[in-house]
Write a protein that holds these residues in place. Structure first.
Motif, PDB file in Angstrom:
ATOM      1  N   GLU A  64       1.673   6.484  -7.077  1.00 48.60           N
ATOM      2  CA  GLU A  64       0.563   7.314  -7.584  1.00 48.60           C
ATOM      3  C   GLU A  64       0.841   8.800  -7.334  1.00 48.60           C
ATOM      4  O   GLU A  64       0.592   9.649  -8.182  1.00 48.60           O
ATOM      5  CB  GLU A  64      -0.748   6.883  -6.923  1.00 48.60           C
ATOM      6  CG  GLU A  64      -1.247   5.541  -7.463  1.00 48.60           C
ATOM      7  CD  GLU A  64      -2.476   5.005  -6.728  1.00 48.60           C
ATOM      8  OE1 GLU A  64      -3.212   4.212  -7.333  1.00 48.60           O
ATOM      9  OE2 GLU A  64      -2.673   5.369  -5.544  1.00 48.60           O
ATOM     10  N   ARG A  65       1.389   9.092  -6.150  1.00 51.23           N
ATOM     11  CA  ARG A  65       1.694  10.494  -5.818  1.00 51.23           C
ATOM     12  C   ARG A  65       2.762  11.041  -6.770  1.00 51.23           C
ATOM     13  O   ARG A  65       2.655  12.150  -7.277  1.00 51.23           O
ATOM     14  CB  ARG A  65       2.199  10.577  -4.370  1.00 51.23           C
ATOM     15  CG  ARG A  65       2.357  11.995  -3.835  1.00 51.23           C
ATOM     16  CD  ARG A  65       2.996  11.991  -2.458  1.00 51.23           C
ATOM     17  NE  ARG A  65       4.409  11.643  -2.508  1.00 51.23           N
ATOM     18  CZ  ARG A  65       5.379  12.478  -2.899  1.00 51.23           C
ATOM     19  NH1 ARG A  65       5.096  13.704  -3.313  1.00 51.23           N
ATOM     20  NH2 ARG A  65       6.640  12.080  -2.908  1.00 51.23           N
ATOM     21  N   THR A  75       0.842  -1.215   0.000  1.00 51.00           N
ATOM     22  CA  THR A  75       0.000   0.000   0.000  1.00 51.00           C
ATOM     23  C   THR A  75       0.865   1.249   0.000  1.00 51.00           C
ATOM     24  O   THR A  75       0.572   2.208  -0.724  1.00 51.00           O
ATOM     25  CB  THR A  75      -0.918   0.010   1.255  1.00 51.00           C
ATOM     26  OG1 THR A  75      -1.581  -1.247   1.326  1.00 51.00           O
ATOM     27  CG2 THR A  75      -1.938   1.126   1.190  1.00 51.00           C
ATOM     28  N   ASP A  76       1.937   1.250   0.808  1.00 47.69           N
ATOM     29  CA  ASP A  76       2.856   2.404   0.843  1.00 47.69           C
ATOM     30  C   ASP A  76       3.434   2.668  -0.552  1.00 47.69           C
ATOM     31  O   ASP A  76       3.495   3.809  -1.015  1.00 47.69           O
ATOM     32  CB  ASP A  76       4.052   2.147   1.782  1.00 47.69           C
ATOM     33  CG  ASP A  76       3.630   2.078   3.242  1.00 47.69           C
ATOM     34  OD1 ASP A  76       2.562   2.611   3.563  1.00 47.69           O
ATOM     35  OD2 ASP A  76       4.382   1.482   4.040  1.00 47.69           O
ATOM     36  N   THR A  85       0.739   3.956  -3.033  1.00 50.83           N
ATOM     37  CA  THR A  85       0.416   5.368  -2.747  1.00 50.83           C
ATOM     38  C   THR A  85       1.538   6.284  -3.237  1.00 50.83           C
ATOM     39  O   THR A  85       1.289   7.332  -3.847  1.00 50.83           O
ATOM     40  CB  THR A  85       0.216   5.572  -1.220  1.00 50.83           C
ATOM     41  OG1 THR A  85      -0.738   4.624  -0.772  1.00 50.83           O
ATOM     42  CG2 THR A  85      -0.254   6.974  -0.899  1.00 50.83           C
ATOM     43  N   GLU A  86       2.785   5.859  -2.969  1.00 51.72           N
ATOM     44  CA  GLU A  86       3.935   6.690  -3.331  1.00 51.72           C
ATOM     45  C   GLU A  86       4.098   6.783  -4.851  1.00 51.72           C
ATOM     46  O   GLU A  86       4.396   7.846  -5.397  1.00 51.72           O
ATOM     47  CB  GLU A  86       5.202   6.109  -2.681  1.00 51.72           C
ATOM     48  CG  GLU A  86       6.424   7.002  -2.730  1.00 51.72           C
ATOM     49  CD  GLU A  86       6.226   8.388  -2.134  1.00 51.72           C
ATOM     50  OE1 GLU A  86       6.862   9.322  -2.631  1.00 51.72           O
ATOM     51  OE2 GLU A  86       5.403   8.544  -1.198  1.00 51.72           O
TER      52      GLU A  86
END
Lengths: 74, 265
Positions: free
Chosen positions: B204-205, B197-198, B201-202
């Motif tokens: 995508e950011r 998940t980390d 998220t990273e």
């Protein structure tokens, strides 16, 4: 010549230079003033790697300090 | 040396003379030895057991060590640091300084020092040595910026991307460098503490950030089986969502090392 010391003989070596260790682990002068590395940082006894001549330099054992030392920059 | 004259008052004169060019090791550990010294001819080390010395012998040893120190004839070295010092001396001898010299008048002095330390760390990593303490040292000495420089260096960015880019266009180089180092956008280096998940998220950011910065791609780097698998799972999750702005991906994978280039649409 190298004089090799370890954690058990470190206090003995510091004593040669009239230095000791304060309650927070920093190397201090007789009057309790913390000593500085050539880079201007206070230095803990645990971080001490080298003591060399040149108004007595106490050099830390991290990569950056030892890189400078081995390149003759300290 | 004055020290060896003093040593003769502590250990047999013959032993002191035989050890004249040896390093001296000061031991305060308990020893079963009946004498106050040990000679290691192979490694050229004379050990003195401090706790076997009398008060007077202690004072003699200190006095003579200090005297020779004053004449710059010896230096004190902590035993745990000897390995790193030895490696650094060998590295400094063999390193041609090519990469560092190239960036000498390009990077700030602080970034250059971080790069110098990072090049050594990379050398150690390539040699298969544990570099975790070196990574901590770089982080401590140079902060997060040093971490990013180290990661970029280990992944070969300085030689493979930045030098050619600088030779082509100094402006493009500085834009790239600012993005890569100041914002850490260009490359994501996945570490073992990051969950799927980390990582998702990273990525995508960074895709959003890279798109708004006009970058054409971002790279994801992972070393180690767990990191490689987690990166693959994250990519699958991002593709499944179908909402990201990347056009396609190129994957290079070898021996538990993965580099994913995500091309932006």
């Amino acid at each position: 010549m190298k004089v090799i010391f370890d954690e058990h003989s470190k206090d003995w070596v510091l004593n040669i230079f009239d230095k000791s260790v304060d309650g927070d682990g920093f190397i201090v002068e007789k009057d309790g003033t913390r000593i500085w590395t050539p880079e201007g940082d206070e230095i803990k006894s645990n971080d001490l790697a080298i003591i060399k001549k040149g108004s007595t330099k106490f050099i830390a054992g991290d990569l950056s300090s030892l890189m400078k030392e081995t390149k003759g920059e300290i | 040396m004055a020290f060896f004259e003093g040593l003769k008052k502590i250990i047999p004169a013959k032993v002191a003379e035989e050890s004249f060019e040896f390093d001296l090791k000061l031991s305060n550990s308990k020893s079963k030895s009946e004498v106050n010294f040990k000679v290691d001819k192979k490694n050229k080390i004379l050990t003195i057991y401090l706790n076997k010395l009398t008060f007077k012998e202690n004072e003699i040893l200190k006095k003579h060590l200090l005297k020779d120190f004053g004449f710059n004839k010896l230096k004190f070295v902590e035993s745990d640091s000897i390995d790193l010092i030895t490696k650094l001396i060998a590295y400094n001898k063999k390193d041609d300084g090519k990469t560092l010299n190239f960036f000498e008048n390009i990077l700030t002095p602080n970034d250059l020092l971080a790069l110098r330390d990072s090049l050594f760390l990379r050398d150690e990593f390539y040699a298969g040595n544990n570099v975790s303490s070196l990574k901590s040292d770089i982080s401590y000495a140079h902060g997060e910026r040093g971490n990013i420089i180290s990661n970029l260096c280990s992944a070969g960015y300085f030689e493979e991307v930045m030098i050619p880019l600088y030779n082509r266009s100094k402006t493009d180089f500085h834009e790239f460098y600012d993005l890569a180092v100041d914002r850490g956008v260009k490359a994501l280096f996945v570490n073992g503490r990051m969950s799927v998940t980390d990582i998702t998220t990273e990525i995508e950011r960074r895709l959003v950030s890279a798109h708004s910065s006009g970058l054409k791609s971002i790279n994801i780097h992972g070393i180690g089986e767990k990191n490689v698998q987690n990166i693959k799972k994250s990519l699958s999750a991002i593709i499944e969502k179908g909402k990201s702005n990347f056009l396609r991906k190129n994957i290079a994978e070898e021996s538990n090392v993965i580099i994913v280039e995500m091309i932006l649409s």
